[in-house]
Scaffold this active site. Structure first.
Site, PDB file in Angstrom:
ATOM      1  N   PRO A 128      43.336  38.675  54.582  1.00 29.73           N
ATOM      2  CG  PRO A 128      44.214  40.566  55.646  1.00 29.73           C
ATOM      3  CD  PRO A 128      42.925  39.832  55.399  1.00 29.73           C
ATOM      4  N   GLY A 341      59.510  42.615  19.569  1.00 27.12           N
ATOM      5  CA  GLY A 341      59.820  43.717  20.493  1.00 27.12           C
ATOM      6  C   GLY A 341      58.635  44.641  20.720  1.00 27.12           C
ATOM      7  CD  GLU A 364      34.726  35.090  40.848  1.00 25.53           C
ATOM      8  OE1 GLU A 364      33.969  34.127  40.743  1.00 25.53           O
ATOM      9  OE2 GLU A 364      34.449  36.230  40.438  1.00 25.53           O
ATOM     10  CB  SER A 367      45.036  27.032  37.907  1.00 23.80           C
ATOM     11  OG  SER A 367      44.736  27.995  36.920  1.00 23.80           O
TER      12      SER A 367
END
Ligand SMILES: Cc1cc2nc3c(=O)[nH]c(=O)nc-3n(C[C@H](O)[C@H](O)[C@H](O)COP(=O)(O)OP(=O)(O)OC[C@H]3O[C@@H](n4cnc5c(N)ncnc54)[C@H](O)[C@@H]3O)c2cc1C
Length: 382
Positions: A128, A341, A364, A367
């Site tokens: 966390p 749509g 992982e 960016s």
């Protein structure tokens, strides 16, 4: 230089594509909507050798390499990114950490079962309070006699609830920062170890993302994986390979989104003609296809490097991951746009690619972290 897959590799690609079309495609939305982990399909993948592609036959693997591995991940993810990430986390994170850092005994004990799908694997690094800053882990492992005692919580762990074996990174020396982290193998059913909260996600909903909770979880000393204090360094080596698989996950989803958009553009008629006749739509498709192809080159280059002996591929793996992930997000976005749509509703695959692709720019290493890794390599920093 050869840009062609070999006959065997093409055969593997065809086999995985046919399996994905037949066994996965009809269930994709059902699994997604119910957040249902496709256990039977994962077991089938094990039987086909697709859960141990990168491991030698002597350890029960398929004895192939990263080129074959990314081929398989790409084909699975073209149909369902959830299945792609399940296989990726199982193979290149959980199983591969055991393979690259484990003793001969540990490899013999776990890899054959993981490679065949008897066991499902997971890998717990994130907590966390420590995501990008993986070295800031708090989960602890303290030596007590012949055992280690684990306490703490891992979060966002792919396959968490279904894993028979989890590799977990924990602090064994608080004073040594990243050199004070070590890796451990923990088996399902060990007292003091359980999966916690199962996340309700934006995308990749058929994959499981869960907490792993350790409360005075006692494991034998021989479950230490690699040298004490080498857990972080080994985790970074694991991520070099893992990032190639996230790149392949993104590539597969981008390819799927490109095909869906192309198909739809030829069917959908407006102003008395297929929308594929409008140059605006043609240019979108051309840009999408060019980006997918560029991503593919980076992914397969990184995979090729990973298959060479004793070559570092940290930079190329991060580049492939960064680029393919961002391509996946852009191409999925354009796929929705081409659908108008209908891209926004669940009768078409566009919206799912759009939701699923986003994970690739986060898991992982985000960016931003990939750019840090690449810059560090460029600048010759450690
Ligand atoms: C579906 C899913 C599956 C996952 N599976 C696994 C798994 O199997 N095992 C596992 O261990 N983890 C797993 N993760 C965790 C994943 O790797 C982390 O979420 C990721 O590394 C980012 O960490 P964070 O979420 O704590 O974000 P943070 O680190 O809090 O980042 C928040 C933002 O700050 C930016 N940021 C942070 N530090 C910097 C910096 N130094 N410079 C610039 N920008 C920065 C980030 O790029 C991001 O934009 C998974 C996550 C998801 C969502």
């Amino acid at each position: 230089m050869d840009f062609q897959l070999s006959d065997e590799q093409l055969q593997l690609k065809k086999m995985v594509r046919e399996f994905a079309e037949r066994e996965i495609a009809p269930n994709v939305m059902k699994w997604d909507e119910a957040s249902e982990f496709p256990m039977a399909t994962v077991k089938e993948l094990g039987k086909l050798g697709l859960l141990g592609v990168i491991f030698p036959a002597e350890y029960g693997g398929s004895g192939m390499g990263y080129i074959e591995y990314v081929t398989a991940i790409e084909e699975l993810s073209r149909v369902d990114g959830s299945v792609g990430i399940i296989v990726a986390a199982h193979t290149s994170l959980g199983s591969n950490h055991i393979f690259i850092a484990g003793t001969e005994e540990q490899k013999r004990k776990y890899i054959p079962r993981l490679a065949t799908g008897e066991f499902i694997g997971a890998w717990g690094l994130t907590e966390p309070g420590s995501g990008s800053d993986a070295g800031g882990a708090r989960c602890s492992a303290v030596r007590r006699g012949k055992n280690w005692v684990l306490n703490g919580t891992k979060t966002f762990i792919t396959n968490g609830h279904y894993a028979d074996v989890a590799v977990v990174i924990a602090v064994t020396d608080k004073t040594a920062h990243t050199h004070g982290l070590s890796a451990f193998v923990v088996e399902k059913g060990t007292r003091g170890f359980r999966a916690g909260k199962k996340e309700n996600k934006l995308g990749l909903r058929a994959s499981d993302t869960s907490e792993l909770i350790f409360e005075d979880c006692e494991i034998p000393a021989e479950n230490l994986l690699g040298k004490e204090g080498d857990g972080f360094i080994d985790a970074m080596r694991v991520l070099d390979g893992g990032r190639i698989s996230i790149a392949a996950l993104g590539l597969g989803m981008a390819q799927g989104a490109l095909e869906a958009a192309t198909r739809y553009a030829k069917q959908r008629r407006q102003f008395g003609q297929p929308i594929s006749e409008f140059q605006a739509i043609q240019f979108k498709l051309a840009d999408m296809a060019t980006q997918v192809e560029a991503a593919r080159l980076l992914v397969y280059q990184a995979a090729w490097l990973a298959d060479q002996k004793n070559v570092r591929f940290t930079r190329e793996s991060s580049m492939a991951k960064l680029f393919a992930s961002e391509v996946a997000v852009r191409v999925a976005n354009e796929c929705v746009q081409v659908h108008g749509g209908y891209g926004f509703i669940k009768d078409y695959p566009a919206e799912k690619f759009y939701r699923d692709a986003k994970l690739c720019t986060i898991g992982e290493g985000t960016s931003e972290i990939q750019r840090l890794v690449i810059a560090r390599q460029l600048l010759g920093k450690k």
